[in-house]
Structures are given as structure tokens and as C-alpha cells.
Scaffold this motif. Structure first.
Motif, PDB file in Angstrom:
ATOM      1  N   PHE A  16       0.753  -1.207   0.059  1.00  0.00           N
ATOM      2  CA  PHE A  16      -0.047  -0.067   0.099  1.00  0.00           C
ATOM      3  C   PHE A  16       0.926   1.314   0.031  1.00  0.00           C
ATOM      4  O   PHE A  16       0.265   2.333  -0.446  1.00  0.00           O
ATOM      5  N   SER A  17       1.997   1.220   0.315  1.00  0.00           N
ATOM      6  CA  SER A  17       2.896   2.260   0.404  1.00  0.00           C
ATOM      7  C   SER A  17       3.643   2.416  -1.253  1.00  0.00           C
ATOM      8  O   SER A  17       4.545   3.234  -1.237  1.00  0.00           O
ATOM      9  N   LEU A  18       3.522   1.568  -1.983  1.00  0.00           N
ATOM     10  CA  LEU A  18       4.051   1.457  -3.292  1.00  0.00           C
ATOM     11  C   LEU A  18       4.300   2.629  -4.018  1.00  0.00           C
ATOM     12  O   LEU A  18       5.075   2.879  -4.552  1.00  0.00           O
ATOM     13  N   PRO A  19       3.112   3.321  -4.044  1.00  0.00           N
ATOM     14  CA  PRO A  19       2.945   4.546  -5.301  1.00  0.00           C
ATOM     15  C   PRO A  19       3.988   5.546  -4.695  1.00  0.00           C
ATOM     16  O   PRO A  19       4.723   5.716  -5.888  1.00  0.00           O
ATOM     17  N   VAL A  20       4.133   5.840  -3.379  1.00  0.00           N
ATOM     18  CA  VAL A  20       5.035   6.914  -3.428  1.00  0.00           C
ATOM     19  C   VAL A  20       6.424   6.472  -3.165  1.00  0.00           C
ATOM     20  O   VAL A  20       7.473   7.072  -3.712  1.00  0.00           O
ATOM     21  N   ASN A  21       6.653   4.861  -2.975  1.00  0.00           N
ATOM     22  CA  ASN A  21       8.103   4.570  -3.073  1.00  0.00           C
ATOM     23  C   ASN A  21       8.672   4.412  -4.509  1.00  0.00           C
ATOM     24  O   ASN A  21       9.750   4.738  -4.738  1.00  0.00           O
ATOM     25  N   LEU A  22       7.733   4.101  -5.399  1.00  0.00           N
ATOM     26  CA  LEU A  22       7.896   4.095  -6.860  1.00  0.00           C
ATOM     27  C   LEU A  22       8.280   5.343  -7.200  1.00  0.00           C
ATOM     28  O   LEU A  22       9.311   5.641  -8.252  1.00  0.00           O
ATOM     29  N   TRP A  23       7.631   6.467  -6.846  1.00  0.00           N
ATOM     30  CA  TRP A  23       7.804   7.926  -7.314  1.00  0.00           C
ATOM     31  C   TRP A  23       9.217   8.280  -6.918  1.00  0.00           C
ATOM     32  O   TRP A  23      10.206   8.784  -7.443  1.00  0.00           O
ATOM     33  N   LYS A  24       9.424   8.069  -5.445  1.00  0.00           N
ATOM     34  CA  LYS A  24      10.854   8.349  -4.934  1.00  0.00           C
ATOM     35  C   LYS A  24      12.032   7.651  -5.382  1.00  0.00           C
ATOM     36  O   LYS A  24      13.026   8.324  -6.028  1.00  0.00           O
ATOM     37  N   PHE A  25      11.895   6.495  -5.632  1.00  0.00           N
ATOM     38  CA  PHE A  25      13.061   5.608  -5.959  1.00  0.00           C
ATOM     39  C   PHE A  25      13.353   5.665  -7.652  1.00  0.00           C
ATOM     40  O   PHE A  25      14.405   5.434  -8.058  1.00  0.00           O
ATOM     41  N   ARG A  26      12.052   6.219  -8.278  1.00  0.00           N
ATOM     42  CA  ARG A  26      12.350   6.424  -9.786  1.00  0.00           C
ATOM     43  C   ARG A  26      13.251   7.729  -9.777  1.00  0.00           C
ATOM     44  O   ARG A  26      13.869   7.843 -11.182  1.00  0.00           O
ATOM     45  N   ASN A  27      13.079   8.520  -9.368  1.00  0.00           N
ATOM     46  CA  ASN A  27      13.880   9.874  -9.255  1.00  0.00           C
ATOM     47  C   ASN A  27      15.304   9.892  -8.447  1.00  0.00           C
ATOM     48  O   ASN A  27      15.971  10.422  -8.975  1.00  0.00           O
ATOM     49  N   SER A  28      15.188   9.260  -7.295  1.00  0.00           N
ATOM     50  CA  SER A  28      16.502   9.364  -6.563  1.00  0.00           C
ATOM     51  C   SER A  28      16.265   8.296  -5.403  1.00  0.00           C
ATOM     52  O   SER A  28      15.385   7.902  -5.041  1.00  0.00           O
ATOM     53  N   GLY A  29      17.496   7.617  -5.136  1.00  0.00           N
ATOM     54  CA  GLY A  29      17.438   6.869  -4.050  1.00  0.00           C
ATOM     55  C   GLY A  29      17.924   7.503  -2.673  1.00  0.00           C
ATOM     56  O   GLY A  29      17.825   8.578  -2.476  1.00  0.00           O
ATOM     57  N   LEU A  30      18.462   6.619  -1.843  1.00  0.00           N
ATOM     58  CA  LEU A  30      19.036   7.146  -0.485  1.00  0.00           C
ATOM     59  C   LEU A  30      20.446   7.861  -0.966  1.00  0.00           C
ATOM     60  O   LEU A  30      21.185   7.547  -1.820  1.00  0.00           O
ATOM     61  N   ASP A  31      20.711   8.886  -0.226  1.00  0.00           N
ATOM     62  CA  ASP A  31      21.910   9.843  -0.515  1.00  0.00           C
ATOM     63  C   ASP A  31      22.538   9.770   0.782  1.00  0.00           C
ATOM     64  O   ASP A  31      22.210  10.242   1.663  1.00  0.00           O
ATOM     65  N   LEU A  32      23.665   9.137   0.659  1.00  0.00           N
ATOM     66  CA  LEU A  32      24.620   8.832   1.852  1.00  0.00           C
ATOM     67  C   LEU A  32      25.834   9.705   1.872  1.00  0.00           C
ATOM     68  O   LEU A  32      26.890   9.505   2.638  1.00  0.00           O
ATOM     69  N   THR A  33      25.793  10.603   0.972  1.00  0.00           N
ATOM     70  CA  THR A  33      26.795  11.883   0.993  1.00  0.00           C
ATOM     71  C   THR A  33      26.810  12.788   2.184  1.00  0.00           C
ATOM     72  O   THR A  33      25.792  12.795   2.708  1.00  0.00           O
ATOM     73  N   ILE A  34      27.993  13.387   2.552  1.00  0.00           N
ATOM     74  CA  ILE A  34      27.832  14.465   3.374  1.00  0.00           C
ATOM     75  C   ILE A  34      28.170  15.865   2.838  1.00  0.00           C
ATOM     76  O   ILE A  34      29.207  16.039   2.146  1.00  0.00           O
ATOM     77  N   ARG A  35      27.228  16.521   3.267  1.00  0.00           N
ATOM     78  CA  ARG A  35      27.244  18.139   2.413  1.00  0.00           C
ATOM     79  C   ARG A  35      27.079  19.023   3.440  1.00  0.00           C
ATOM     80  O   ARG A  35      26.223  19.614   4.029  1.00  0.00           O
ATOM     81  N   TRP A  36      28.480  19.539   4.116  1.00  0.00           N
ATOM     82  CA  TRP A  36      28.601  20.295   5.414  1.00  0.00           C
ATOM     83  C   TRP A  36      28.018  21.782   4.868  1.00  0.00           C
ATOM     84  O   TRP A  36      27.218  22.251   5.538  1.00  0.00           O
TER      85      TRP A  36
END
Length: 553
Positions: A212-232
Motif C-alpha cells: 500500500f506504500s508502493l505508489p510514493v516509493n516508486l515515485w521516490k526511487f524512480r527519481n532518486s534513492g538514498l543519498d549517503l553523501t555528506i554536504r556540510w
């Protein structure tokens, strides 16, 4: 529940909803609506805000709440002002119903649970600036009652329905729903290792959530995934500019100190209740699990805010999980009080007094100490505490007045002030693609961003940082514009939003006619707005009691 009883029940919920509306107030065009409404307008009509890079951030604002609003407004079924008020009122009504359901798990008495709703009339803060309810409509407020309903279902061991509801509401505010998901996951793991819950039930529930959470997850991960960079660079500007109190727990910043004290006070009461309460073991175990999850998230928030600002963690603004501390602790405390009354350990008058003190204290520590001193017959300490409580309430009222946090009143339509008049003039007398240079500090509680009602673009504002907190790639664009309009302001940011607004205002007002012409040439701005008494040697096209608008061409 019989028909008469059901009617009485919802009349009580309606009463508390209306009472809260008058106590807390309602605003249209406030807070985060300063970006959400322009995003909505652009979605409805692509002609709005042409070539405005900030407005384009809406495409990565992962929530279907805007889609929910688009159809009735686009087809003129209802005005945007009336739609927002109706949804706000409905959300507040559902919020009190969800608080009742949560209270009744611990109190197990309909009338007492309804009476106890008094403790939620005044918004409660804990670690975070985001309260238990707000005075304007945004996606997180719309989602919040459903998150509490999901918690209620979980506490009743209705796991599938709980995760189903959580999955649906995840599509409207993923950030808040993620906190609840972590709470459920930790509880699942503890129950599994204690052999209190089968793995099959856990997996089935998680599968339902994922589905049931699939719609927003597809939207999110189609555009970008997790960002583990550090941007001070991005984090420092956002934190020091507008959101210090959202990232930091330990700070000499006045709002942060107060929020942390409230959170720790509520936590102390919870820990005492866990040790001394006689609620059923299964319910106690789930509450323990929830608080373990909350403090894991809080600890991660502290580490990332102070030492390791991983981009995704900063975007989640992990300290916001603190709002669930009072949501869980207040019903737990009231249930304990009521059982003491039922066991003839305190009188009805003492129970009612504690309930009233709880409703106005803003922190459970004060009514808890009051109750303990009453219970132990230490009446001199009780009286001293009442005086302290009154003193603290006065201090809080002074603080909220100073920072413009609380101004009760119901404003379904925009507040008609001089800043609003400037925006309406711009809307009615300029072209839709005209760009304005505006005072960059004009965003605060009860003060709308220029984008809101003018439906015209501005070069840059301080308020854009509230959205840039979710979009680090936009920071370079914003910094260049901001430095052009208010040079040197960023270097002076100190984490206090009120101070920063003054800094920005002072620098903006030092700009000369030549400065504004230079900015106009670079960004193709046609008009500049100046706050009196400053004047410019340019053609004046509009004037009201506080502002002047000049033509830059």
C-alpha cells in the motif's frame, strides 16, 4: 455503541474540535503553506511562476496530498481557501477522535476518555518545534490523526489493519510515517525474539505495508534513492539559517533549550510510569518498544546533526520523532491517574485538578510532581508547584508572543495587512512572468511569502531554505541569488531564525538604487519592493502604509 451514545460521543469530539479551533486559531497562507500553495498553484496551472527554479522543486516533493487537492480546485468545485479550512477542520476532528481512541486504551472508560481530551487542546511540544497539532493545513497535519489510528490498531494487536493504514498514509507524508514504521519494526523484533509473535504475522503485516506504500516509493526511487553523501555546506546554511531547532537537541538557542527540557520531562514521566504502572504486560512491552525506537531515532538525529550530516538523515529531520513522546505518554499518564482514583488512592477532585494542570502545563513533569506530592500528602510542595506552574505559563506566553508563535483567531481567508496588499497589487497590475526583488526576510508565522498571494516570482527569499532542507542540490543556486540580494548575510547566520530575519532585513535595506539595478539586470527583475522609510530614486508605481514598489525598467 448505541445511536444516542454515538451521537453524544461525536458531539463531544466536535466540542473539543471547535474549542481548540478558538484557542489555537486557524490561518490560511501560513507556515509551510508558503511553498506548498505555490507548488499547488503551479500544478493546477503551469502558466504560474514561469522559469522559477524554486517552484520546480515541487516535482520531487514526495506526497500525493497535493494531488488530492488539485481536482476540486482545478474544476472550481470549491475555493482553495474553503477547501483548506474544511480539510483542516476535518483533520482536527479526526485528530481528537484518534486521541480519544488512544486514551481509551489506557483509561477504558468512554466518559473519562472524552473528558481527558482537555489535555490535548493546547498543542504540546517535545524535543521538536512540530507540535501535536497546528493552526494551518499541510500534509503532515492531514496525515497525523491516521498515524495515531495506526498506533491504536497496533496496540490492539490488529497488525494487518495497522500496517495497511500506515501504508496508505505513507503516500501522503512519508517522513512522519517512517517514524511510526520504525516504532512498529522494533516492536515486531522484540516480540519475535521474546516468542510473543509469529514470524508469519510479522512478514504478512510488512508485506501489506509495502504493497500500500508502493505508489510514493516508486515515485521516490524512480527519481532518486538514498543519498549517503555528506554536504556540510548545504547543512550548515540550512541549519544556521532557519532550522537549528529542528536538528539540534543540546544548544543554548532559547527555543532549543525549551523543547529539549519538555522532551526530557515527558520522557522522565514515561520511564517512571513503565516501572510503576500496572497495565497489562503486552501493552507495556509495546510502549517500551516504541520508546526504544524513538530514542534510537533521536540518537541518530543527534549524531548526524552534530558530527556526521549524512544527507538522507538530515532530510528526514530525525528530531521530529519527538512529537510522538507526548502522544504516547499523556494517555499513559492519565490512565494511571484514573486507576489510582478507581482504587480509592486519590479523590475525584485531585484527579480533576491534575487533569487541568496537565492541560495547561505543556510538560507532564509538572502535573506528575503535583500528583506525587498530593499522593504523599506534601501539600506545601504542591502549592509551591502550582505557583511555579503559573510562573512557567507566563514565561511561555511571553516567549510565544515574542516569536509570534501564538496569535489566536480564525482566518479562513488571508489576513488583510499591508504586505498582503502589496501582493494583491502585484497580482492585479503586473504580467504573470514579471519578477520582483522583494525584502528577503518576509517569511514568518503569520507573514506570508511574496509568492503566496502575488502569484509572481521573486529573486530570492530566506524562507526558501525551509524547502531546500529537502533539496541539497538547489543550495548553490539559492546562495548565489541570496548573496546578490543580501550580501554577507549567510556568514552572519547564528541559528536563531528571529535574529537572522533582522540581519537579512538590515542588509537588504542598505542596498542602493544602483545595487537594485544591478540585481535587476542579472535576474531580469522588473520591480523592487522597499519597506518604508527607505526611498529609491526610481519610478514609484505603488505605495501603502508600509511598502513602496518601484519600476526598475
Amino acid at each position: 455503541m448505541k445511536i444516542k451514545s454515538l451521537i453524544r460521543h461525536y458531539l463531544f469530539i466536535l466540542f473539543f474540535t471547535i474549542l481548540t479551533l478558538f484557542v489555537v486559531g486557524y490561518r490560511f497562507g501560513d507556515g509551510d503553506q508558503n511553498s506548498h500553495i505555490p507548488f499547488l498553484l503551479k500544478t493546477i496551472n503551469s502558466d504560474y511562476y514561469p522559469n522559477n527554479t524554486f517552484i520546480e522543486l515541487r516535482n520531487d516533493h514526495y506526497s500525493y496530498f497535493r494531488a488530492l487537492l488539485t481536482i476540486p480546485i482545478k474544476y472550481q468545485l470549491i475555493t482553495i481557501e474553503n477547501l483548506f479550512f474544511v480539510l483542516f477542520f476535518l483533520s482536527l476532528f479526526l485528530l481528537f477522535e484518534s486521541y480519544y481512541q488512544l486514551l481509551n486504551i489506557f483509561v477504558k472508560n468512554e466518559k473519562i476518555s472524552l473528558l481527558s481530551l482537555i489535555v490535548f487542546i493546547i498543542p504540546v511540544f517535545s524535543f521538536t518545534v512540530f507540535p501535536t497539532h497546528e493552526n494551518y493545513l499541510v500534509d503532515r497535519f492531514f496525515a497525523f490523526p491516521f498515524l495515531i489510528f495506526s498506533i491504536v490498531l497496533y496496540l490492539k494487536s490488529k497488525y494487518k489493519y495497522s500496517l495497511l493504514l500506515l501504508g496508505i498514509i505513507f503516500n501522503f507524508h512519508p517522513l512522519s510515517a517512517t517514524f511510526v514504521l520504525v516504532m512498529f519494526f522494533i516492536s515486531f523484533m522484540i516480540d519475535f525474539f521474546k516468542k510473543k509473535l509469529d514470524l508469519s504475522k510479522i512478514l504478512n503485516s510488512i508485506f501489506i505495508f509495502m504493497l500500500f506504500s508502493l505508489p510514493v516509493n516508486l515515485w521516490k526511487f524512480r527519481n532518486s534513492g538514498l543519498d549517503l553523501t555528506i554536504r556540510w555546506d548545504w547543512y550548515n546554511v540550512v541549519s544556521k539559517g532557519v532550522l537549528w531547532h529542528v536538528f539540534h537537541v543540546f544548544s543554548i538557542n532559547p527555543p532549543t533549550i525549551i523543547l529539549t527540557i519538555l522532551g526530557l520531562g515527558n520522557t522522565f514521566v514515561f520511564v517512571w510510569l513503565i516501572k510503576n504502572s500496572d497495565i497489562i504486560p503486552g501493552l507495556k512491552r509495546k510502549l517500551k518498544s516504541f520508546f526504544v525506537a524513538i530514542y534510537i531515532i533521536l540518537f541518530a538525529g543527534i549524531v548526524t546533526a552534530e558530527f556526521l550530516p549524512v544527507t538522507t538523515a538530515i532530510q528526514f529531520q530525525l528530531i521530529r520523532v519527538g512529537v510522538f513522546v507526548p502522544v504516547l505518554t499523556y494517555p499513559f499518564f492519565i490512565g494511571y491517574l484514573y486507576r489510582q482514583y478507581c482504587n480509592n488512592k486519590i479523590s475525584w477532585r485531585k484527579f480533576l485538578n491534575t487533569l487541568i494542570i496537565t492541560s495547561i502545563s505543556g510538560c507532564l513533569l509538572i502535573p506528575f510532581v503535583y500528583f506525587n506530592n498530593t499522593f504523599k500528602k506534601k501539600f506545601h510542595l504542591r502549592n509551591i508547584l502550582i505557583i511555579i506552574n503559573i510562573f512557567l505559563v507566563i514565561i511561555v506566553m511571553i516567549i510565544v508572543n515574542k516569536f509570534d508563535i501564538w496569535k489566536p483567531g480564525i482566518f479562513i481567508s488571508p489576513i488583510k495587512n499591508s504586505w498582503y496588499e502589496v501582493q494583491i497589487w502585484a497580482k492585479n497590475n503586473t504580467q504573470i512572468n514579471d519578477i520582483f526583488i522583494t525584502p528577503a526576510d518576509k517569511w514568518s508565522h503569520y507573514l506570508s511569502d511574496f509568492l503566496m498571494f502575488s502569484q509572481r516570482s521573486s529573486v530570492v527569499t530566506l524562507g526558501e531554505l525551509f524547502e531546500i532542507a529537502f533539496f541539497p542540490d538547489y543550495i548553490d543556486n539559492w546562495e548565489e541569488r541570496f548573496e546578490d540580494v543580501v550580501p554577507g548575510a549567510i556568514a552572519q547566520f547564528n541559528g536563531n531564525f528571529a535574529d537572522n530575519r533582522i540581519i537579512v532585513s538590515n542588509i537588504y535595506n542598505k542596498n542602493t538604487t544602483d545595487d537594485f539595478l544591478r540585481i535587476s539586470h542579472k535576474y531580469d527583475a522588473k520591480y523592487v519592493i522597499i519597506e518604508k522609510p527607505k526611498r529609491l530614486d526610481l519610478p514609484l508605481v505603488y505605495e501603502n502604509s508600509d511598502y513602496l514598489i518601484y519600476n526598475l525598467e
